[in-house]
Write an enzyme that holds these catalytic residues in place. Structure first.
Site, PDB file in Angstrom:
ATOM      1  N   TYR A 116     112.767 -23.802 116.313  1.00  0.00           N
ATOM      2  CA  TYR A 116     112.547 -24.543 114.964  1.00  0.00           C
ATOM      3  C   TYR A 116     113.858 -24.414 114.129  1.00  0.00           C
ATOM      4  O   TYR A 116     114.470 -23.343 114.010  1.00  0.00           O
ATOM      5  CB  TYR A 116     111.406 -23.938 114.254  1.00  0.00           C
ATOM      6  CG  TYR A 116     111.009 -24.809 113.161  1.00  0.00           C
ATOM      7  CD1 TYR A 116     110.394 -25.960 113.028  1.00  0.00           C
ATOM      8  CD2 TYR A 116     111.660 -24.525 111.838  1.00  0.00           C
ATOM      9  CE1 TYR A 116     110.000 -26.648 111.704  1.00  0.00           C
ATOM     10  CE2 TYR A 116     111.528 -25.103 110.795  1.00  0.00           C
ATOM     11  CZ  TYR A 116     110.439 -26.166 110.702  1.00  0.00           C
ATOM     12  OH  TYR A 116     110.298 -26.713 109.429  1.00  0.00           O
ATOM     13  N   GLU A 204     114.543 -31.881 109.289  1.00  0.00           N
ATOM     14  CA  GLU A 204     113.853 -30.960 110.037  1.00  0.00           C
ATOM     15  C   GLU A 204     113.994 -30.996 111.601  1.00  0.00           C
ATOM     16  O   GLU A 204     113.897 -32.423 111.858  1.00  0.00           O
ATOM     17  CB  GLU A 204     112.351 -30.708 109.743  1.00  0.00           C
ATOM     18  CG  GLU A 204     111.408 -29.767 110.474  1.00  0.00           C
ATOM     19  CD  GLU A 204     110.090 -29.840 110.195  1.00  0.00           C
ATOM     20  OE1 GLU A 204     109.430 -31.207 110.286  1.00  0.00           O
ATOM     21  OE2 GLU A 204     109.331 -28.996 109.855  1.00  0.00           O
TER      22      GLU A 204
END
Ligand code: GDP
Ligand code: MG
Length: 393
Positions: A116, A204
């Site tokens: 992530y 993101e």
């Protein structure tokens, strides 16, 4: 402002952030032509909506998954046709879901490990922060809750920008070694450059992956931009997709009104964002639920107030309206006239409570009283909130 994954990946390509080969399609014909460009092999079909969690989402007709790895172009086309025009519900869309109007095809890749990575603005420190984790591909909120030690946070001084030693620190913290450290540093520097130059509020990548060949690549991409900077980002402004926005919000922005639709039943018309927040809070306090946030600003005119009423009343969930105005630069008599004009213009089908205070309040109240409108006047915010909650129930 939000953009789609395929648009985010176009930006990634421009900034040297590695991602899969991909093509987008908005019509049945484009589904054919877009897939023709693909080399043989597996193709991922991805529904494009401004919400995450697509992979685990379900279409309203029961078809499962807004992200599908297929084994051929032919299969990819069939699945894309099922998704196009269909409505996808994910844990981020709300129960109504979002209609899929664009499909993105990506060359499938094998995944060795999912990570992530995000850069966003931390308002508490007024600094961009990098959030990274070895636990990619899943809900980062869940990781933060269940295993907070697996989340790396690194703050960036906005004047200095991301420093090479910081990028190195992240690469090592994620467990990268050798050649991959270099790849990761380059990727981080490029993501930060994109974040900074394009006035993003968030970039993101979930998941960021390593392939069995050892390459690092962005498999997903989600970018949000700071609306206040859009005036100087014409190429980003051009990416706006009105299909993804609430028509009431688009209409409000055309009239210079700050409007955000919510899912309650009491509409609020207020001047000033702070007062709007306080009004929503007090409605909640008395057991009601706000249908919207609406700030007509400090200098609204009669026409804007009329338009505000029209937008409020176009929401079928609205069962009551609370007008709460503090007259400062904006005088109460102007607002009163606006309300009277609006009520004549639009059929007022729900109870209306009005609370005015401040400059020219006596004149404003008198105008409303003499107008013969079926409205309920209130002197204090408490009284106003109690009355509207009662009347809307
Ligand atoms: P999201 O569900 O909206 O976050 O969409 P993503 O783009 O993140 O895709 C969801 C999941 O699909 C990813 O976490 C991967 O596990 C899987 N996926 C997406 N693209 C590929 C691919 O090219 N190959 C493989 N093996 N899995 C993929
Ligand atoms: Mg994802």
């Amino acid at each position: 402002m939000d953009i789609h994954e395929y648009q985010s990946k176009d930006l990634f390509a421009k900034y040297g952030i590695p991602c899969q080969f991909g093509r987008s399609a908005a019509t049945s014909e484009e589904i054919i032509s877009a897939t023709e460009d693909f080399p043989q092999g597996e193709v991922v079909v991805k529904a494009q909506i401004h919400a995450g969690g697509r992979g685990k989402g379900t279409f309203i007709d029961g078809y499962k998954g807004g992200v599908k790895v297929t084994s051929s172009k032919a299969e990819a086309r069939t699945i894309a046709q099922k998704m196009l025009g269909n409505t996808l519900v994910t844990n981020q869309t709300g129960p109504a879901g979002r209609k899929v109007q664009t499909i993105y095809f990506a060359q499938a890749t094998n995944i060795q490990k999912e990570y992530y990575l995000a850069i966003l603005l931390d308002r508490a420190t007024s600094m961009p922060v990098i959030i990274a984790s070895t636990e990619g591909g899943m809900d980062i909120e869940k990781v933060a809750e269940e295993s907070p030690e697996k989340i790396i946070r690194l703050y960036i001084d906005p004047l200095l920008g991301l420093q090479a030693y910081q990028a190195r620190l992240i690469a090592y913290s994620l467990g990268f070694e050798g050649e991959q450290v270099k790849q990761m540093i380059k990727l981080l520097m490029n993501v930060y450059r994109l974040y900074d130059e394009k006035d993003c509020s968030q970039v993101e990548i979930n998941p960021l992956i390593t392939t069995p060949e050892g390459n690092i690549m962005a498999l997903d991409a989600k970018i949000n931009f700071d609306d206040n900077a859009l005036f100087r980002q014409p190429d980003i402004r051009a990416l706006r997709d009105l299909n993804e926005e609430d028509p009431k919000e688009i209409e409000a922005s055309r009239h210079g009104l700050n409007y955000i639709a919510l899912d309650g039943n009491i509409a609020c018309l207020v001047n000033g964002a702070g007062l709007a927040m306080a009004t929503m809070d007090i409605i909640k306090y008395f057991g009601g639920s706000p249908a919207n946030f609406l700030d007509v600003g400090g200098s609204a005119n009669e026409e804007q107030v009329t338009n505000a009423f029209k937008i409020i009343l176009s929401d079928p969930n609205v069962e009551g309206i609370l007008v709460n105005i503090f007259g400062g630069i904006m005088k109460c008599d102007i607002i009163a006239n606006g309300i009277i004009a609006a009520a004549k213009n639009v059929a007022l089908r729900v109870p209306l409570v009005v609370r005015l205070e401040g400059t020219n309040v006596a004149l404003g109240k008198k105008l409303l009283q003499e107008s013969g409108l079926p409205l309920v006047a209130a002197d204090s915010l408490t009284e106003a909130a109690q009355k509207i909650v009662e009347l809307a129930a």
